[in-house]
Design an enzyme around this catalytic site. Sequence first.
Site, PDB file in Angstrom:
ATOM      1  N   GLY A   1      31.338  44.920  33.084  1.00 54.21           N
ATOM      2  CA  GLY A   1      32.183  44.425  34.246  1.00 54.21           C
ATOM      3  C   GLY A   1      33.618  44.533  34.060  1.00 54.21           C
ATOM      4  O   GLY A   1      33.990  45.255  33.395  1.00 54.21           O
ATOM      5  N   ASN A   2      34.389  43.822  35.070  1.00 53.70           N
ATOM      6  CA  ASN A   2      35.952  43.923  35.057  1.00 53.70           C
ATOM      7  C   ASN A   2      36.240  42.768  35.340  1.00 53.70           C
ATOM      8  O   ASN A   2      35.649  41.441  35.883  1.00 53.70           O
ATOM      9  CB  ASN A   2      36.397  45.032  35.794  1.00 53.70           C
ATOM     10  CG  ASN A   2      35.939  44.933  37.261  1.00 53.70           C
ATOM     11  OD1 ASN A   2      36.333  43.975  37.968  1.00 53.70           O
ATOM     12  ND2 ASN A   2      35.093  45.881  37.599  1.00 53.70           N
ATOM     13  N   LYS A   3      37.820  42.461  35.202  1.00 54.21           N
ATOM     14  CA  LYS A   3      38.152  41.142  35.416  1.00 54.21           C
ATOM     15  C   LYS A   3      38.532  40.619  36.990  1.00 54.21           C
ATOM     16  O   LYS A   3      39.507  39.788  37.197  1.00 54.21           O
ATOM     17  CB  LYS A   3      39.625  41.054  34.799  1.00 54.21           C
ATOM     18  CG  LYS A   3      39.589  41.087  33.308  1.00 54.21           C
ATOM     19  CD  LYS A   3      40.961  40.986  32.595  1.00 54.21           C
ATOM     20  CE  LYS A   3      40.790  40.540  31.158  1.00 54.21           C
ATOM     21  NZ  LYS A   3      42.096  40.396  30.785  1.00 54.21           N
TER      22      LYS A   3
ATOM     23  N   ALA B   1      37.188  46.076  42.660  1.00 50.05           N
ATOM     24  CA  ALA B   1      37.171  47.031  41.386  1.00 50.05           C
ATOM     25  C   ALA B   1      36.057  47.563  41.263  1.00 50.05           C
ATOM     26  O   ALA B   1      35.119  46.875  40.580  1.00 50.05           O
ATOM     27  CB  ALA B   1      37.662  46.019  40.257  1.00 50.05           C
TER      28      ALA B   1
END
Length: 414
Positions: free
Chosen positions: A210-212, A283
């Site tokens: 995943g990402n932030k 994102a």
Amino acid sequence: MADIVLGVTGGIAAYKAVSLLRELTESGHDVTVVPTASALRFVGEPTWAALSGKPVARELWESPHEVPHVELGQRADLVIVAPATADFLARASHGIASDLLTNVLLTTRGRVVIAPAMHTEMWLHPATQANVRLLRERGAVVLDPADGRLTGSDSGAGRLPEPRAIAEAAQTTLAMASSGRATRSDLHGRHVVISIGGTQEPWDDVRFLGNKSSGRQGFALARTAIARGATVTAVVGHVDGDLDVGVPAGCAVRRVGTAEELRSVMHELVAQENPDVVVMAAAVADFRPVTSHPGKITKESLADGAAPELILERTTDVLAELVAKRGSSSTPVIVGFAAETPAEGESLTTRALAKLARKGCDYLVANDVSDGAVFGDEETTVAIIDANGDCDLRESVSKEIAAHAIWDAVRFDR
Ligand code: CTP
């Protein structure tokens, strides 16, 4: 803080307006509740009086020497009507002043936010839709109702959005009025599709890449677009916190998990909804595991002490694909985002200009995310760049101010 009139009309969702009142008073606003006679059959006067800390304005014929319909309307910075019934929308759109609330609407020069709630059939009826169009044309912010469970066992479009989301819509509208910006609806009649949050790419049934991304900037874009009169479809991936609370009131929502799901929903929406603007604020993963293992990869399944190998492959660049698909057509306007970590001595704008040229979109909003900045923060620094290379740099501003700057930059007459 602002002077607000909270109009409540006679629908079952009147009970949710109690929480909305709470949200507004806790933010420090001075709120006068104007319930219609039918609203008082759902929630009684003592509740409104106790929570607003002032008498409830009920009737035109009460204290006529104070001329309440003129006084309340003239004083109000904002009139919110939640829930708004089909009957109310019909009266308000035709300027019928048959009770105190509709009189207040005619006397006010403040902004007006209306949150309809009713059964799906009533909402979709051409008469109701025509009334909503009229109200929007005149500058009222009419929030599309949410999809979900209705009064009985049925569900569909018609639910009142969450009280906190309505309060945020009110706050955004008030902030616009007080900054003197776009007090009328400059995005009226425009349809916007915005991708929001981060994607998650499964590695096995319990793990993912995943990402932030928190979704805050995307939600601010949706909220400000709605306050400026647009209709919005939000394509929402993974976001921080409770999604039902984060999603702006008045948005149509499509949920997605992976980059591939996001890709397919974006193409579907562009084909079916024919948006004026597409904003890729999400994102989206650039890489994903080549295979997603069924079940969980256990230590037992690996040789003693060994760690599993994670092999990645590239995902499709959705933004570039949308630009290619548009071809020589002038719609939709396409806005990309760029999360950049400029090298020492390199400027954010130089990197952003190169990315804009590579992606071929009309605008690029670049963030400096070095050292994990921006993700999840209340504030941001953005460089908004157009295809001519003109740049609007906004340093340390709220994500809502950044969102307004992005809408200010977008030109439809390219
Ligand atoms: N994007 C996309 N599809 C992907 C990856 C990114 O549509 N598979 C979009 C993002 O939504 C954003 C823009 O492309 O609007 C730029 O994303 P970013 O990650 O900053 O740039 P990349 O093109 O992925 O380039 P790099 O990570 O190499 O800088």
